[in-house]
Design an enzyme around this catalytic site. Structure first.
Site: not given
Ligand code: M6R
Length: 619
Positions: A2, A27, A74, A100-101, A491, A495, A498, A514, A614
Site C-alpha cells: 500500500c 507498493r 495491496w 498502510n500496514g 537470482e 527474476k 516473479e 542429488h 515492492k
Molecule cells: O526491500 P527489500 O530489499 O528488503 O526487499 C526484499 C525482497 O522483498 C525483494 O528483494 C523481492 O524479492 C524482489 N521483488 C525481488 O525482485
C-alpha cells in the site's frame, strides 16, 4: 504494501494525488482511491484494479478541492473490491482515512466499537481507524488521532483529514514508512520520496509512535503523549527524472541499464586515494577487530546478494559468515551475541521480517549494520551503522540495480574489513582495487550489446515462448551454477518466476545428481553459468549430462571461449572476460535481461507483476 499520499495547499489536489499515487503504485495495485474536501463535503472515488481505472473514473467525475488523501492498495484484509478500497470514512462521513500496514487488534476494537453503536461496511482492518478517530474527536483532529493511534496494535502509516478542519492533514506512523514533503505554501504526506519529488526535495522523516500534522504553511510533530518533537527537514539528492522511465518501455529495463552507472558512482564515492571509505559505518576499527562471526540477514533478492557476500567476506576476511532469510532468523532463536556483526540488506529498508530480525539481533547484543537504498528508512535508522547503496529510486517490483549495488557494497565492505584486520596485504588490496575499478566499464560493455531492440537474449526469449506453446505450457526453467555464481542461479530463477509466472528453480550445479537431474527431459530449459572460472570444467560436465538426457541448454559463457561452442549447446549468451571473483556483478545482467524479455514475450505487466508488492511491510 500500500502507498499513501496527502496534499494540502493552494493547487487542485486531484492531479497531485494521482501523480503521487502513480509513483507509489509499485507498493500495491489491486485498487486505488482518493478523498478530497469539496465545499465542506468529503468526496470519495475508489476503484478496483490498477490506478488507470481510478484515473478514468476521475476524468468522468472529477473532484475539485485543495486538500485530499490517496491510496494504492495491496490487499491484506478483505478482497480487492471497491468497498474495501481506501479511503475509509467514519459513519457521519466527516473523517477520511488511508492506511498502510495491518491493525492486528482490529477485531477486538471493531467488536467494542460495534457495541458502542458504530456500523461497519468493509472487511478491512483499516475501517476501525476512522471510527476510533470519530469516537475521540472533540474539535481537534491531531488529538483524536493521537488517542486513536495509541490503541492500535500492528503496523501502520495513516493519513487523514476532518471536514471541519479543512486545511489540515494528520499522519501517524508505527513500523510503516511515512514522510512529510515541504513545499511552498503546500505540504505533503507520502509513503515514499518519489511521490513528492516533483514538488519538493525537502523531506521530514516521521519516526515510530509519532503523530504529525501539516497545513499549507506549517508542520508539527508530537509523540503519543502529546509532547512536541522538533525535527529539521533533510534535503534529498534524488531528482524526478530518476523516478521516470526516460524513454524505456519499463522501469525494469531502465534500471537494468543503469547498473553500469550505479556501480561507477558507488566506486567513485567509496574509493578515495586507494582506500575505501564508509563514513556512515559507525564501526570503529576496534569493533571490526573484535568480530568473531558475521550473520547476513535479508529477503528475496537482497538475500541472494547476501549469499554472494558470504563467499566474498569469508574469502577476504577469514571470518565465518552465515546467511539467513529474515523470516527464519527472527523466529529461530539464532546464536548471535556481542562478537557477531549482523548485516541486514534491504533495498527499501522497510521489509517487515528484516526489521524484526534486526531488532532480534540487537536484543541479543550483536553489532548491527544495514545496507539500504532508501534514505532514513526504518532498517537504516534502527541499525548501529548503515551503508547506503545510493542506487537511486528503484521502481520496478523486480529488483535489479539494487542487487548489483548491494553486491558492490559487499565487495567493498569485505575488502575494507580485511584490510583493517590485516588479512589483506596492501599489495593484494591494490591489485583487487585495480580489477574492481574496471568493473563499471565491463558492465557497460555487457549492457551495450543489448541496447538494440533485436539481440540474442530477446531472440532466445521469443524461441522459448514458441517452444512453451508447442509444449502445451509445460516448459520450465532450471538455473545451475557453482561457487561464487551459485547465488546468481537463485537470482536468475527468482527474476524469471516473479515477472513471467513460469516455474523456475535455481540450484548449485553440484547438486544436480542429488535430485534435479530427474527433471531433465525435453521440457525444462536449463540456464548454465559456464563462464571462465575454477569450476568451468565441472560446469561443462554438467552441461554434457543435461545434453545427454535431451535437455535444452542456455549457457552464459565468456567471450572468446571457443571450446564451449563444441559442446552442442543450444543457445549461448556471452559476457566479456572478467575475473571469477568479481564476475557475479556482471553474470547477473543477462539473467535479468532473459527474465525481462521472456515476460515481454508474454505481454505481462513487467513492472507490476501479479500478487507482488515492492516493499513488503507486513509479515
Ligand atoms: O526491500 P527489500 O530489499 O528488503 O526487499 C526484499 C525482497 O522483498 C525483494 O528483494 C523481492 O524479492 C524482489 N521483488 C525481488 O525482485
Amino acid at each position: 504494501m500500500c502507498g499513501i499520499i496527502g496534499y494540502t495547499g493552494k493547487k487542485q489536489a486531484e492531479p497531485i494525488l494521482l501523480e503521487g499515487l502513480k509513483r507509489l503504485e509499485y507498493r500495491g495495485y489491486d485498487s486505488a482511491g482518493i478523498a478530497i474536501l469539496k465545499n465542506g463535503t468529503i468526496e470519495v472515488r475508489k476503484k478496483q484494479g490498477k490506478l488507470h481505472v481510478l484515473a478514468d473514473e476521475l476524468r468522468r467525475l472529477p473532484i475539485e478541492g485543495i486538500t485530499g488523501i490517496g491510496h494504492v492498495r495491496w490487499a491484506t484484509h478483505g478482497i480487492p473490491n471497491e468497498i474495501n478500497a481506501h479511503p475509509h470514512l467514519d459513519e457521519k462521513k466527516k473523517i477520511a482515512v488511508v492506511h498502510n500496514g495491518i491493525i492486528e487488534n482490529y477485531q477486538a476494537l471493531k467488536k467494542k466499537l460495534i457495541t458502542e453503536g458504530h456500523r461497519f461496511i468493509s472487511d478491512t482492518d483499516t475501517e476501525v481507524i476512522p471510527h476510533l478517530i470519530e469516537k475521540f474527536y472533540k474539535g481537534n483532529l491531531t488529538d483524536a488521532v493521537r488517542r486513536a493511534a495509541s490503541l492500535l496494535k500492528g503496523s501502520y502509516a495513516i493519513c487523514c483529514f476532518h471536514k471541519n478542519e479543512p486545511h489540515k492533514i494528520v499522519g501517524a506512523r508505527c513500523d510503516s514508512p511515512l514522510i512529510i514533503g515541504l513545499g511552498k505554501n503546500e505540504n505533503f504526506f507520502a509513503s515514499d520520496i518519489p511521490a513528492i519529488l516533483n514538488y519538493t526535495q525537502n523531506v521530514v522523516f516521521i519516526d515510530n509512535a509519532e503523530i504529525a500534522e501539516i497545513t499549507p504553511k506549517s508542520y508539527r510533530i508530537i509523540n503519543y503523549k502529546g509532547k512536541k518533537i522538533l525535527r529539521k527537514p533533510t534535503r534529498i539528492k534524488w531528482n524526478i527524472s530518476q523516478a521516470e522511465k526516460e524513454g524505456f518501455k519499463h522501469f525494469m529495463l531502465k534500471e537494468i541499464f543503469e547498473q553500469g552507472k550505479v556501480t561507477k558512482n558507488i566506486l567513485e564515492e567509496r574509493i578515495k586515494k586507494n582506500s575505501i571509505h564508509f563514513e556512515e559505518l559507525a564501526l570503529k576499527n576496534t569493533d571490526l577487530k573484535r568480530i568473531k562471526n558475521i550473520a547476513i540477514v535479508a529477503c528475496g533478492t537482497a538475500f541472494h546478494a547476501g549469499l554472494t557476500g558470504q563467499y566474498v567476506l569469508e574469502s577476504l576476511t577469514g571470518i565465518p559468515v552465515w546467511v539467513d532469510t529474515s523470516s527464519e532468523f527472527r523466529y529461530r532463536n539464532p546464536i548471535v551475541g556481542k562478537e557477531t556483526l549482523a548485516i541486514f540488506i534491504s533495498q527499501s529498508g522497510e521489509t517487515a521480517d528484516t526489521l524484526a530480525a534486526l531488532r532480534e539481533a540487537k536484543r541479543k547484543g550483536a553489532k548491527t549494520l544495514a545496507i539500504c537504498n532508501v534514505l532514513a528508512s526504518s532498517i537504516a535508522r534502527e541499525s548501529d551503522g548503515v551503508v547506503y547503496t545510493h542506487a537511486g529510486p528503484e521502481i520496478a517490483v523486480a529488483s535489479t540495480k539494487a542487487y548489483t549495488a548491494q553486491l558492490t557494497i559487499l565487495y567493498l565492505l569485505s575488502m575494507h574489513i580485511a584490510r583493517k584486520r590485516s588479512k589483506l596485504s596492501e599489495k593484494d588490496f591494490n591489485k583487487l582495487l585495480l580489477q574492481f575499478k574496471k568493473l563499471p566499464h565491463i558492465l557497460e560493455k555487457t549492457l551495450s550489446k543489448y541496447r538494440k531492440e533485436k539481440n540474442n537474449i530477446a531472440n532466445y526469449a521469443k524461441l522459448f515462448r514458441e517452444y512453451y506453446l508447442k509444449m502445451h505450457h509445460k516448459s520450465t526453467f532450471l538455473y545451475l551454477a557453482r561457487n561464487i555464481n551459485y547465488p546468481n542461479a537463485l537470482e536468475g530463477a527468482l527474476k524469471l518466476k516473479e515477472i513471467s509466472y513460469i516455474s523456475a528453480e535455481g540450484y548449485p550445479a553440484g547438486e544436480m545428481k542429488h535430485g534435479p537431474i530427474a527433471l531433465i527431459d525435453e521440457n525444462p530449459w536449463v540456464v548454465c553459468i559456464a563462464t571462465k572460472s575454477a569450476v568451468y570444467d565441472k560446469m561443462i560436465s554438467n552441461i554434457q549430462e543435461i545434453k545427454a538426457r535431451g535437455g535444452i541448454v542456455i549457457a552464459v559463457a565468456t567471450e572468446g571461449d571457443k571450446s564451449i561452442r563444441n559442446q552442442n549447446i543450444n543457445y549461448i549468451i556471452e559476457i566479456p572476460e572478467i575475473s571469477e571473483f568479481f564476475s557475479p556483478i556482471v553474470v547477473v545482467v543477462p539473467l535479468q535481461l532473459l527474465a525481462y524479455y521472456v515476460a515481454r514475450e508474454f505481454n505481462y505487466d513487467i513492472d507490476q507483476p501479479r500478487n507482488l508488492a515492492k516493499s513488503v511491510t507486513v509479515e
